[in-house]
Design a protein around this motif. Structure first.
Motif, PDB file in Angstrom:
ATOM      1  N   VAL A 271       1.526  -4.758   1.254  1.00 31.11           N
ATOM      2  CA  VAL A 271       2.510  -3.786   0.928  1.00 31.11           C
ATOM      3  C   VAL A 271       2.045  -2.726   0.453  1.00 31.11           C
ATOM      4  O   VAL A 271       2.543  -1.477   0.820  1.00 31.11           O
TER       5      VAL A 271
ATOM      6  N   THR B  83       7.518 -13.083   5.158  1.00 33.09           N
ATOM      7  CA  THR B  83       8.957 -13.139   5.595  1.00 33.09           C
ATOM      8  C   THR B  83       9.723 -14.390   5.159  1.00 33.09           C
ATOM      9  O   THR B  83      10.960 -14.366   4.946  1.00 33.09           O
TER      10      THR B  83
ATOM     11  N   ASN C 160       7.661  -3.876   4.553  1.00 32.22           N
ATOM     12  CA  ASN C 160       6.504  -4.762   4.955  1.00 32.22           C
ATOM     13  C   ASN C 160       6.007  -4.498   6.232  1.00 32.22           C
ATOM     14  O   ASN C 160       6.618  -4.458   7.111  1.00 32.22           O
TER      15      ASN C 160
ATOM     16  N   GLU D 163       7.958  -9.297  -4.565  1.00 28.85           N
ATOM     17  CA  GLU D 163       8.961  -9.417  -3.553  1.00 28.85           C
ATOM     18  C   GLU D 163       9.987  -8.311  -3.424  1.00 28.85           C
ATOM     19  O   GLU D 163      10.388  -8.070  -2.447  1.00 28.85           O
TER      20      GLU D 163
ATOM     21  N   THR E 240       8.618  -5.373  -2.145  1.00 27.88           N
ATOM     22  CA  THR E 240       8.208  -5.594  -0.519  1.00 27.88           C
ATOM     23  C   THR E 240       9.603  -5.119   0.171  1.00 27.88           C
ATOM     24  O   THR E 240       9.605  -4.432   1.186  1.00 27.88           O
TER      25      THR E 240
END
Length: 322
Positions: free
Chosen positions: A79, A263, A180, A172, A175
């Motif tokens: 990322v 993901t 991403n 996260e 992200t």
């Protein structure tokens, strides 16, 4: 000038007159060795050397601590490089480099500090009869504390796991915010390879980018990251320009052909935010496929619940299974 300072200057001058040739590391080793040697013959040099070691330990510790915090909250590498993440003008690689080199300096200074304070340390390991006992109460407690933290981390025990989870949550969230990459190190792919991987027509992609204003270094052989930097944007911006043009306004069609790395850890809410997907339609598609879910569930949790894979859940959302 004080006697100690004069001794220190004399010792430093002596070292500078006899440099070591060869490896760039040898002068540093020679300097430390010479300071130790000088310290044996001069109390002033010993005091000055102790001060330098202590202050070096302190300053390098502060910087190492700061870089540790920065690296703790930085996005995942995929990322960070995809979105050209930076903090205080430095990117993830530069922060990592500083952490390694200054951390090494801290380790060296700490070892010297231990050597200079060896007698007090040995005193900590003596009983009331002044006998050397390795497994003293403080030593046992210290070993126990280190062992608990180490084992607890490997066994995912709280509160160690909470520290790891908090850092992962921060990453996260970034992200979701920064985006991403559609696949690992996509930014390093030449435009031709990137378009082929994403299913974009190369000639049409070139036209879209030209119309968007990305004219600098616009060539099929140019890496995505070089194309982006030449036009003052991030690889994410170049990708979004192509994705939005080829998706025709269908947010689900704009999803990458295959699930990007990481993901599976994303919740439906986070995935929807990252790709501008309407939540009701996401839940409807999953329900039609027999996958009941809530916005707070990750793709991995949904997959585990129905004995499938996060990849299949992603494909269901994209519409590949319809």
């Amino acid at each position: 000038m004080k006697r100690g300072d004069r001794d220190w200057l004399d010792c430093s001058a002596s070292i500078s007159r006899h440099p070591v040739r060869g490896s760039s590391y040898l002068p540093v080793v020679q300097f430390v060795a010479a300071m130790i040697s000088c310290g044996k013959h001069s109390a002033g040099v010993t005091v000055m050397f102790r001060k330098i070691v202590s202050l070096t330990s302190l300053l390098s510790f502060i910087i190492t601590l700061f870089t540790s915090v920065v690296l703790y909250i930085t996005p995942h590498g995929r990322v960070a490089y995809w979105a050209d993440w930076s903090f205080l003008g430095l990117d993830k690689t530069q922060w990592g480099d500083i952490h390694i080199t200054v951390g090494l300096l801290f380790c060296i200074a700490s070892l010297l500090h231990i050597w200079l304070n060896w007698k007090p340390i040995m005193a900590y390991m003596k009983n009331r009869a002044r006998e050397l006992v390795v497994m003293t109460t403080p030593m046992i407690f210290s070993l126990f504390l280190v062992a608990v933290v180490t084992a607890g981390t490997l066994m995912h025990v709280q509160p160690m796991q909470a520290v790891l989870d908090f850092g992962e949550t921060i990453k996260e969230n970034q992200t979701t915010t920064l985006g991403n990459p559609p696949y690992g190190h996509a930014e390093l792919s030449p435009l031709r390879v990137f378009c082929a991987h994403m299913g974009f027509d190369l000639e049409q992609s070139m036209h879209i980018l030209k119309e968007t204003g990305y004219t600098e270094k616009l060539d099929p052989s140019t890496k995505l990251v070089d194309l982006a930097h030449a036009n003052g944007v991030t690889p994410q911006h170049v990708y979004l320009a192509l994705r939005d043009a080829f998706s025709g306004g269908d947010a689900f069609k704009a999803l990458p052909p295959s699930a990007p790395e990481g993901t599976g850890k994303m919740t439906l809410q986070a995935l929807g935010t990252a790709y501008d997907l309407p939540m009701q339609e996401m839940l409807r598609r999953l329900t039609v496929a027999g996958l009941e879910a809530t916005p707070e569930m990750t793709l991995k949790q949904i997959a585990q619940k129905y004995a499938t894979s996060p990849k299949k859940v992603f494909e269901t959302l994209r519409g590949d299974n319809r």
